[in-house]
Design an enzyme around this catalytic site. Structure first.
Site, PDB file in Angstrom:
ATOM      1  N   ASP A 179       3.874   0.302 -40.591  1.00  0.00           N
ATOM      2  CA  ASP A 179       3.487   1.166 -39.472  1.00  0.00           C
ATOM      3  C   ASP A 179       2.264   2.035 -39.759  1.00  0.00           C
ATOM      4  O   ASP A 179       1.970   2.956 -38.992  1.00  0.00           O
ATOM      5  CB  ASP A 179       4.666   2.044 -39.043  1.00  0.00           C
ATOM      6  CG  ASP A 179       5.202   2.908 -40.175  1.00  0.00           C
ATOM      7  OD1 ASP A 179       4.762   2.731 -41.321  1.00  0.00           O
ATOM      8  OD2 ASP A 179       6.061   3.768 -39.902  1.00  0.00           O
ATOM      9  N   GLU A 180       1.539   1.759 -40.845  1.00  0.00           N
ATOM     10  CA  GLU A 180       0.346   2.541 -41.158  1.00  0.00           C
ATOM     11  C   GLU A 180      -0.808   1.631 -41.572  1.00  0.00           C
ATOM     12  O   GLU A 180      -0.601   0.642 -42.269  1.00  0.00           O
ATOM     13  CB  GLU A 180       0.608   3.503 -42.322  1.00  0.00           C
ATOM     14  CG  GLU A 180       1.554   4.630 -42.015  1.00  0.00           C
ATOM     15  CD  GLU A 180       1.686   5.558 -43.205  1.00  0.00           C
ATOM     16  OE1 GLU A 180       0.707   6.266 -43.529  1.00  0.00           O
ATOM     17  OE2 GLU A 180       2.756   5.575 -43.827  1.00  0.00           O
ATOM     18  N   ASP A 211      -1.169   5.833 -37.655  1.00  0.00           N
ATOM     19  CA  ASP A 211       0.253   5.958 -37.971  1.00  0.00           C
ATOM     20  C   ASP A 211       1.035   5.739 -36.682  1.00  0.00           C
ATOM     21  O   ASP A 211       0.968   6.557 -35.757  1.00  0.00           O
ATOM     22  CB  ASP A 211       0.526   7.345 -38.555  1.00  0.00           C
ATOM     23  CG  ASP A 211       1.927   7.475 -39.127  1.00  0.00           C
ATOM     24  OD1 ASP A 211       2.714   6.522 -39.005  1.00  0.00           O
ATOM     25  OD2 ASP A 211       2.239   8.537 -39.686  1.00  0.00           O
TER      26      ASP A 211
END
EC number: 2.7.7.7
Length: 359
Positions: free
Chosen positions: A112-113, A11
């Site tokens: 973003d993950e 993350d």
């Protein structure tokens, strides 16, 4: 020594705001906004840096309120428009240049993950996580938090335990203790309504949920969701890390000096194309769409694209079409170019790759 499959959930920390800090070389709090266009400050906060959060600014807050908070702060707060396309290009590079070197399978859950399935023959998945954090920092000047666990569910929860730049490891024998130490709402998929229903059944902790009667849960939540809640509380998750086809390959670079002269800017195209084509080769794909990405001296992004008649994989075609797109863009552009990029998309697996002559 081999081990069972291990999953990493990565993350990126305050990703949008951190990327903006880097590309605009800003110090202090950064607030990324979605402007509605109705007035200068209409819209809402998308996300913000951790130091902005400490001031009381948070996602979904109206921009006007966020600016009121900023006025009362004793430091400058930067408000910038959200540039999702640029963030995606950075995310793609992190995946290509780092994640895919360490993992058999990468599932990009969002910009973003990502979930990574680490090969069983890897001796130490924790060492892999530490190397990934190190490379993300050194190569992109960003930080990320990572959860290391036997499955996706536990890995995702673990990545959120120590932010920013945290590393939380939950080994197989530690899963039960880790889960029992959580609040019920910490389990992804359990929201406020579900929590209230559980409380009405006398279930107030993860441990109580893990040991609840199946019949009770089925009666309240149904044959599927009821048992699933119990499995989650026990840290059980059979879902696989699913590889996803990459939709585009992008490379962006900063010019030696700002310019609006086509010949000067086009000097960077061969190097950009040289970085793109090997990535396409590795994946065995051709492309049908070529885009030029221009970031001007006011840090605004402009994109121009063309679509070919068939899928190809040829560096010369990227450069040739990129030059046409750039020159067409500059004809009606009065500013200066600060950064330039090339992108290929509409990717497809191909066996006999077409050449420039075929094109």
């Amino acid at each position: 020594m081999t081990r069972e499959k291990t999953v990493l959930h990565i993350d990126m920390d305050a990703f949008y705001a951190s990327v903006e800090k880097n590309r605009k070389d800003m110090e202090g709090p950064v607030v990324v906004c979605v402007y509605s266009g109705r007035s200068e400050d209409s819209g809402a906060v998308s996300t913000c840096s951790y130091d902005a959060r400490e001031l009381g600014i948070h996602a979904a807050m109206p921009i006007t309120i966020a600016k009121d908070i900023a006025e009362n702060a004793e430091q400058e707060v930067h408000f910038v428009p959200m540039d999702k396309e640029y963030y995606r290009s950075v995310s793609d590079r992190i995946r290509e240049e780092i994640y895919e070197r360490y993992a058999d399978t990468v599932e990009q859950a969002s910009i973003d993950e990502a979930y990574l399935e680490i090969p069983e023959e890897t001796d130490d998945a924790v060492e892999v996580a530490e190397e990934i954090q190190k490379e993300v920092g050194e190569d992109f000047h960003l930080t990320c938090s990572i959860g290391v666990a036997p499955n996706k569910l536990v890995a995702k929860i673990a990545s959120d335990r120590q932010k920013p730049e945290g590393l939380t490891v939950v080994r197989e024998e530690e899963v039960r203790g880790f889960m029992y130490g959580l609040e019920i709402e910490d389990i992804h998929g359990i929201g406020e309504i579900t929590r209230e229903k559980l409380e009405s059944l006398g279930i107030n902790s993860v441990e109580e949920l893990a040991n609840a009667e199946n019949a009770l849960l089925v009666e309240e939540f149904g044959e599927n969701f009821g048992p699933t809640l119990k499995e989650k509380a026990r840290g059980k998750d059979s879902s696989e890390v699913k590889p996803q086809e990459q939709k585009q390959i992008t490379r962006i670079t900063t010019l030696g000096e700002n310019s609006s002269i086509p010949r000067y800017i086009e000097k960077y195209f061969p190097e950009l194309a040289q970085e793109i084509v090997p990535k396409a080769d590795e994946k065995g794909v051709g492309f049908r769409k070529i885009s030029v990405i221009v970031i001007d001296d006011e840090i605004q992004m402009h994109t121009r694209s063309t679509t070919l008649k068939s899928h190809v994989n040829d560096k010369k075609i990227i450069i040739q079409e990129g030059e046409k797109l750039l020159e067409e863009f500059l004809e009606n552009f009065s500013g200066q170019v600060r950064r330039i990029g090339l992108r290929i998309s509409d990717l497809k697996e191909i066996e006999d790759q077409s050449s420039l002559g075929d094109f």
